[in-house]
Design an enzyme around this catalytic site. Structure first.
Site, mmCIF file in Angstrom:
data_model
loop_
_atom_site.group_PDB
_atom_site.id
_atom_site.type_symbol
_atom_site.label_atom_id
_atom_site.label_comp_id
_atom_site.label_asym_id
_atom_site.label_seq_id
_atom_site.Cartn_x
_atom_site.Cartn_y
_atom_site.Cartn_z
ATOM 1 N N CYS A 157 0.834 -1.209 0.000
ATOM 2 C CA CYS A 157 0.000 0.000 0.000
ATOM 3 C C CYS A 157 0.868 1.259 0.000
ATOM 4 O O CYS A 157 1.494 1.569 -1.000
ATOM 5 C CB CYS A 157 -0.982 -0.058 1.170
ATOM 6 N N HIS A 180 -3.513 -5.627 1.194
ATOM 7 C CA HIS A 180 -2.797 -5.813 2.460
ATOM 8 C C HIS A 180 -2.733 -7.282 2.878
ATOM 9 O O HIS A 180 -3.615 -7.747 3.597
ATOM 10 C CB HIS A 180 -3.508 -5.031 3.569
ATOM 11 N N GLU A 205 -1.007 -8.567 5.127
ATOM 12 C CA GLU A 205 -0.877 -8.687 6.592
ATOM 13 C C GLU A 205 -2.233 -8.618 7.293
ATOM 14 O O GLU A 205 -2.324 -8.928 8.473
ATOM 15 C CB GLU A 205 0.090 -7.610 7.138
#
Lengths: 232, 79
Positions: free
Chosen positions: A91, A199, A201
């Site tokens: 990002c 994302h 994560e």
């Protein structure tokens, strides 16, 4: 005998980063040893990979990533990348890598002008990179995006070049931001620097709705394990 | 010496902000065919060598103020 230690991976923290701890937690769960590195550090510690996390570095002033690229630690990141070190930008980290010239193209405000925050389906175009090796070719991934400026842009000539080189590693199935070619993730020509808007994560636990993010971050951990740390 | 830098999205580059403003201006009844939105950077440069300042301004634009991939810039030096 002590258990084998995981690869040490730096997660850079800029003022305004807000996914640094999530990235570090996810990497730790995948067996790596993450270490947070403050943007003002003049050098990187000895690590096997670097992650530039999501967030709003320097308030996204001027253009997203434009100021962060001049952070002292970025000299170390640039040198690390030039030596072949693995660098992943997520990002805002992707935006920083583009502004720093470590990845081609740039990211513009979403075509809709709306901030998008939802799970998207990603198509894995290449599974032979250090960032996608855990994916089977042609597999799709469910990973969230959350950004206002994730519209990937490269002019026609550059896009054709990226396409021909196989640098467009991830694409959106249903383009959420107007990215040219529905591009969600781009790798450099040397294959050691990768950036993506979604994302991974945030998709590492069934509680979060998907664990597909582990395929990206796990690939990085595998690749980092195979490399000896690069002193910078 | 003062300088103003205008940074504009290059022609053909999608400018959703400009499109939103264009559509709002139309809703207000104005005959607007296109609106494009850029940035203005006003700089106070002190009393250095004007030639050097011009060269510096060019470098400022290339290195930071504009992204040459998507933006053009225009430098105006005012006394």
């Amino acid at each position: 005998m002590s258990p084998e230690r995981g690869p040490r991976i730096a997660v850079v923290v800029f003022p305004g980063s807000n996914d640094d701890r999530d990235a570090a937690l996810a990497l730790e769960d995948l067996g790596a040893e993450p270490t947070l590195v403050w943007h003002a550090e003049p050098t990187l510690p000895e690590v096997s990979a670097v992650v530039l996390p999501g967030g709003f570095s320097y308030g996204d002033y001027l253009r997203c990533g434009a100021i962060a690229r001049f952070a002292p630690v970025m000299d170390g990141v640039t040198h690390f990348a030039a030596e072949g070190g693995l660098v992943l930008g997520i990002c805002n980290g992707f935006q920083v890598l583009c502004e720093a010239g470590l990845l081609p193209g740039t990211l513009r405000p979403n075509a809709s002008l709306s901030f998008v925050c939802r799970d998207v389906t990603l198509l894995v175009e290449r599974a032979d990179t250090p960032f996608t090796s855990r994916c089977e070719p042609g597999r799709s991934l469910s990973i969230p995006v959350k950004h206002g400026e994730g519209c990937y842009f490269a002019d026609g000539e550059l896009l054709a070049e990226l396409e021909a080189n196989g640098q467009l590693v991830l694409r959106y199935e249903d383009n959420p931001n107007g990215s040219i070619g529905a591009v969600a993730g781009v790798i450099n020509t040397d294959g050691n620097v990768f950036g993506l808007m979604p994302h991974p994560e945030h998709a590492v636990d069934p509680l979060l709705g998907s664990t597909d993010g582990t395929l990206i971050l796990g690939s990085l951990v595998d690749a980092a394990r195979d490399r000896s740390p690069v002193p910078v | 010496m003062r300088a103003t830098v205008l940074v504009r999205p290059k022609p053909g580059i999608l400018d959703p902000q400009g499109e939103a403003v264009e559509s709002s201006l139309r809703q207000l009844g104005f005959a607007v065919e296109e609106a494009r939105i850029g940035k203005v950077v006003d700089l106070e440069l002190g009393d250095g060598d004007p030639e050097q300042a011009k060269a510096d301004l060019e470098r400022m634009c290339v290195q930071l103020l504009a992204n040459p991939l998507i933006e053009s810039y225009e430098i105006t030096v005012t006394q």
